[in-house]
Design a protein around this motif. Structure first.
Motif, PDB file in Angstrom:
ATOM      1  N   GLN A  20       7.499  -8.832  -6.146  1.00 16.12           N
ATOM      2  CA  GLN A  20       6.451  -9.721  -5.621  1.00 16.12           C
ATOM      3  C   GLN A  20       5.691  -9.030  -4.489  1.00 16.12           C
ATOM      4  O   GLN A  20       4.466  -9.089  -4.433  1.00 16.12           O
ATOM      5  N   ILE A  59       3.480  -6.457  -5.983  1.00 20.27           N
ATOM      6  CA  ILE A  59       2.301  -7.086  -6.584  1.00 20.27           C
ATOM      7  C   ILE A  59       1.311  -7.489  -5.499  1.00 20.27           C
ATOM      8  O   ILE A  59       0.104  -7.262  -5.628  1.00 20.27           O
ATOM      9  N   GLU A  60       1.842  -8.079  -4.400  1.00 18.48           N
ATOM     10  CA  GLU A  60       0.962  -8.487  -3.300  1.00 18.48           C
ATOM     11  C   GLU A  60       0.290  -7.279  -2.668  1.00 18.48           C
ATOM     12  O   GLU A  60      -0.900  -7.307  -2.358  1.00 18.48           O
ATOM     13  N   ARG A  61       1.083  -6.202  -2.473  1.00 19.20           N
ATOM     14  CA  ARG A  61       0.485  -4.985  -1.906  1.00 19.20           C
ATOM     15  C   ARG A  61      -0.553  -4.401  -2.855  1.00 19.20           C
ATOM     16  O   ARG A  61      -1.607  -3.929  -2.428  1.00 19.20           O
ATOM     17  N   ALA A  62      -0.250  -4.446  -4.144  1.00 17.05           N
ATOM     18  CA  ALA A  62      -1.210  -3.933  -5.135  1.00 17.05           C
ATOM     19  C   ALA A  62      -2.476  -4.779  -5.132  1.00 17.05           C
ATOM     20  O   ALA A  62      -3.586  -4.246  -5.210  1.00 17.05           O
ATOM     21  N   GLU A  63      -2.312  -6.109  -5.030  1.00 12.65           N
ATOM     22  CA  GLU A  63      -3.487  -6.981  -4.966  1.00 12.65           C
ATOM     23  C   GLU A  63      -4.285  -6.720  -3.696  1.00 12.65           C
ATOM     24  O   GLU A  63      -5.518  -6.686  -3.726  1.00 12.65           O
ATOM     25  N   ALA A  64      -3.574  -6.528  -2.566  1.00 13.51           N
ATOM     26  CA  ALA A  64      -4.267  -6.224  -1.304  1.00 13.51           C
ATOM     27  C   ALA A  64      -4.993  -4.889  -1.407  1.00 13.51           C
ATOM     28  O   ALA A  64      -6.144  -4.756  -0.979  1.00 13.51           O
ATOM     29  N   GLN A  78      -5.980  -3.501  -4.133  1.00  9.73           N
ATOM     30  CA  GLN A  78      -7.092  -3.688  -5.066  1.00  9.73           C
ATOM     31  C   GLN A  78      -8.263  -4.385  -4.368  1.00  9.73           C
ATOM     32  O   GLN A  78      -9.418  -4.009  -4.576  1.00  9.73           O
ATOM     33  N   ALA A  79      -7.958  -5.375  -3.528  1.00 11.79           N
ATOM     34  CA  ALA A  79      -9.022  -6.058  -2.785  1.00 11.79           C
ATOM     35  C   ALA A  79      -9.700  -5.085  -1.821  1.00 11.79           C
ATOM     36  O   ALA A  79     -10.930  -5.078  -1.683  1.00 11.79           O
ATOM     37  N   LYS A  91     -11.807  -2.801  -3.808  1.00 10.50           N
ATOM     38  CA  LYS A  91     -13.018  -3.493  -4.247  1.00 10.50           C
ATOM     39  C   LYS A  91     -14.011  -3.606  -3.099  1.00 10.50           C
ATOM     40  O   LYS A  91     -15.209  -3.372  -3.274  1.00 10.50           O
TER      41      LYS A  91
END
Length: 190
Positions: free
Chosen positions: A64, A67-72, A74-75, A78
């Motif tokens: 988890q 995933i959160e680090r990957a989402e961060a 990715q953000a 971006k």
């Protein structure tokens, strides 16, 4: 072999037919197997299962968190991409503006150079005309002197003698030449 068959036929009962079954265990084996199974299940339930659940929880948290680090990330990527695209767009607009300014400056320089060239051409033409006029005046002066000298020589030859210095200096010859100039100008103007 014949004897074995006869024994079986005499007893009418086959071996292991009336005794314990080889496929089903006896009741005491079933009881002790159940007791051992319950003890092992309790040990697994109390000792192994919590550790296993703890390891699974740690892995879930790691996954988890990943995933959160990957989402961060990715953000952030971006946002960085949007910032880069905005900077790229600004740079393109600035480059287009610089190109436009360079074109305008080039046209301005071209116009200035044409004006300078036209002015230089006019100056050269005027200088040439002045030089031509000066040369013309010089040639006309020389021709007048030569014409005057030739006229005096012709007059002396006609009169058979030398004209006096006073006659040579008088305006008679000059007035005659002026009259010739006026006549030639009048003819040229017609």
């Amino acid at each position: 072999m014949h004897t074995v068959i006869t024994l079986a036929a005499e007893s009418e009962e086959l071996p292991l037919e009336g005794g314990p079954s080889i496929l089903l265990p006896t009741n005491y084996d079933l009881f002790w197997s159940a007791v051992v199974f319950v003890i092992l299940a309790l040990i697994l339930w109390k000792l192994v299962l919590p550790k296993f659940q703890e390891v699974l929880a740690e892995r879930r948290e790691k996954i988890q968190g990943g995933i959160e680090r990957a989402e961060a990330a990715q953000a952030e990527a971006k946002a960085a991409l949007e910032k880069y695209n905005a900077q790229l767009s600004d740079a393109r607009a600035e480059a287009a503006e610089i190109r436009e300014q360079a074109r305008e400056r080039g046209k301005q320089i071209e116009t200035e150079m044409k004006d300078k060239a036209d002015e230089e051409a006019r100056r050269i033409v005027e200088s040439g005309e002045k030089q031509l006029a000066a040369s013309r005046e010089q040639v006309v002066g020389e021709l007048r002197r030569e014409l005057g000298d030739n006229s005096i020589k012709l007059a002396e030859a006609l009169l058979g003698g030398e004209l006096s210095a006073e006659t040579k200096r008088s305006g008679t010859i000059d007035s005659f030449l002026s009259d010739l100039d006026g006549a030639s100008t009048t003819k040229a103007g017609q």
